[in-house]
Scaffold this active site. Structure first.
Site, PDB file in Angstrom:
ATOM      1  N   ARG A 254       0.776  -1.238  -0.020  1.00 40.63           N
ATOM      2  CA  ARG A 254       0.053   0.122   0.142  1.00 40.63           C
ATOM      3  C   ARG A 254       0.942   1.214   0.115  1.00 40.63           C
ATOM      4  NH1 ARG A 254      -0.694   4.561   2.559  1.00 40.63           N
ATOM      5  NH2 ARG A 254      -0.368   3.573   4.419  1.00 40.63           N
ATOM      6  N   ASP A 255       1.719   1.656   1.179  1.00 37.32           N
ATOM      7  CA  ASP A 255       2.500   2.504   1.045  1.00 37.32           C
ATOM      8  C   ASP A 255       3.462   2.509  -0.069  1.00 37.32           C
ATOM      9  OD1 ASP A 255       3.165   5.351   2.159  1.00 37.32           O
ATOM     10  OD2 ASP A 255       3.284   4.532   4.275  1.00 37.32           O
TER      11      ASP A 255
ATOM     12  N   HIS B  38       3.588   4.105  -3.521  1.00 33.16           N
ATOM     13  CA  HIS B  38       3.860   5.347  -3.849  1.00 33.16           C
ATOM     14  C   HIS B  38       5.304   5.341  -4.686  1.00 33.16           C
ATOM     15  CE1 HIS B  38       0.664   7.441  -1.924  1.00 33.16           C
ATOM     16  NE2 HIS B  38       0.762   6.866  -0.740  1.00 33.16           N
TER      17      HIS B  38
ATOM     18  N   SER C  67       3.213  10.696   8.948  1.00 30.27           N
ATOM     19  CA  SER C  67       3.072  10.663   7.611  1.00 30.27           C
ATOM     20  C   SER C  67       4.208  11.297   7.032  1.00 30.27           C
ATOM     21  CB  SER C  67       1.721  11.081   7.201  1.00 30.27           C
ATOM     22  OG  SER C  67       0.588  10.609   7.885  1.00 30.27           O
TER      23      SER C  67
ATOM     24  N   HIS D 265       2.867   4.160  13.119  1.00 31.15           N
ATOM     25  CA  HIS D 265       3.105   3.947  11.761  1.00 31.15           C
ATOM     26  C   HIS D 265       4.340   5.012  11.273  1.00 31.15           C
ATOM     27  CE1 HIS D 265       2.382   3.424   7.232  1.00 31.15           C
ATOM     28  NE2 HIS D 265       2.663   4.410   7.088  1.00 31.15           N
TER      29      HIS D 265
ATOM     30  N   HIS E   6       7.512   6.814   9.245  1.00 32.87           N
ATOM     31  CA  HIS E   6       8.185   7.001   7.920  1.00 32.87           C
ATOM     32  C   HIS E   6       9.628   7.587   8.466  1.00 32.87           C
ATOM     33  CE1 HIS E   6       5.554   6.918   4.564  1.00 32.87           C
ATOM     34  NE2 HIS E   6       4.894   6.794   5.434  1.00 32.87           N
TER      35      HIS E   6
ATOM     36  N   TYR F 270       3.755  15.694   3.995  1.00 29.04           N
ATOM     37  CA  TYR F 270       3.194  14.335   3.764  1.00 29.04           C
ATOM     38  C   TYR F 270       4.105  13.815   2.791  1.00 29.04           C
ATOM     39  CZ  TYR F 270      -0.754  11.116   3.098  1.00 29.04           C
ATOM     40  OH  TYR F 270      -1.612  10.124   3.029  1.00 29.04           O
TER      41      TYR F 270
END
Length: 332
Positions: free
Chosen positions: A10-11, A14, A164, A193, A195, A284
């Site tokens: 999913r991520d 990108h 995010s 979550h 990053h 983001y």
């Protein structure tokens, strides 16, 4: 026990221009299943229904990808991400029919109230409902906890702090987890979550676990928006060394990362100056490729675009403003 959720499918979308095929999704899902990962998230990078000019056209439908993943696993659960206003209940219902049993409903960190319908529907229709508070660095711990309580009241059994932008560091990540852990009922889990734009992805996830988070996300080889996510196989090893139990077998997880995911990557997940600027500006993570394209079109530096977006406090769903910012910088 820490529940590990993989977001490669999913991520990670990108990073590959939403181009994964059903066959590739099935291969990754099968490897994650063999390694004992608890759940894997599958959809367009911006959730079910995200394929569009605004967010990027996907090579294959969410339906085809979810069905492929569900058919490749025997124990891992399939999760579908939904952003209200992009995804709809019809799409969530379809994802469930194709094998998704977890609904992750994502909103901006100050807009939990727009998730009520979707979280409640999932809870009432035998899906595990999870709330996702994105861009969680943009508000303080107490305000974030108030938003988390809303999601809990709608039926969420897990509420996530979602970094995010990769803008949190271990201290600020732990502060937010502690606030949620204190505010929510004991039976409601807290998730994190991460990053990696500031290089803190795995460290933040470990700090979150120490502060009471029991659901942690990662992706194989760190595949994800911006500088990528917390690298799942590294996180699993670090959790084991920290004495925290998971259901994952480390070597099979390392193998699927190296042998299946690495060959699919368009480029390595590195912290170059553009990715670092995302975390520094608090922008983001999925804006990376959009900002690079807009900067090239208007002859400006991607860093300048990202810093301007941070100054304007632009968030996911406002991708059109990336072009606007680049055009204005060029005029100056």
């Amino acid at each position: 026990m820490i529940t590990l959720v993989d977001s490669s499918l999913r991520d990670g979308m990108h990073s590959v221009g939403h181009s994964f095929t059903p066959e590739q999704v099935a291969a990754v899902a099968a490897g994650l299943d063999r390694a004992g990962v608890d759940a894997l998230e599958v959809s367009h990078g911006d959730g079910v229904g995200g394929s569009s000019i605004q967010y990027g056209r996907a090579a294959f439908s969410d339906d085809a990808l979810i069905e492929a993943a569900a058919g490749a696993v025997s124990r891992a659960r399939i999760a579908a991400l939904l952003l209200p206003g992009i995804g709809t209940l019809r799409r969530l219902r379809r994802a469930q029919a194709l094998g998704a049993s977890i609904a992750r409903v994502a909103t901006h960190c100050t807009e939990a109230d727009i998730a009520e319908q979707h979280i409640a529907w999932a809870a009432e229709h035998e899906m595990q409902a999870i709330g996702f508070l994105m861009m969680s660095h943009m508000i303080g711990p107490a305000e974030l906890a108030a938003q988390a309580r809303l999601m809990e009241s709608y039926g969420a059994t897990v509420v996530y702090i979602v970094d995010s932008a990769g803008a949190l560091v271990p201290r600020t990540a732990a502060e937010r987890v502690s606030a949620l852990r204190e505010a929510l009922r004991p039976e409601t889990a807290v998730g994190f979550h991460a990053h990696n734009n500031l290089g803190c992805g795995v460290g933040n996830a470990l700090a979150a676990a120490d502060a009471g988070a029991s659901w942690l996300d990662g992706s194989l080889r760190g595949l994800g928006a911006g500088a990528g996510n917390a690298q799942l196989e590294v996180l699993a090893a670090a959790l084991e060394r920290s004495g925290l139990e998971t259901a994952v077998e480390l070597f099979p997880l390392m193998d699927v990362a190296e042998e299946v995911v690495a060959p699919l990557m368009a480029r390595p997940q590195i912290i170059d100056r553009t990715a670092l600027s995302i975390g520094y500006a608090g922008v983001y993570s999925s804006f990376l490729l959009h900002a690079e394209r807009a900067a090239a079109k208007f002859g400006v530096e991607p860093r300048a675009v990202l810093m301007e977006l941070g100054r304007r406090r632009i968030v996911g769903g406002q991708e059109d403003m990336i072009i606007d910012a680049a055009a204005e910088l060029a005029e100056r």
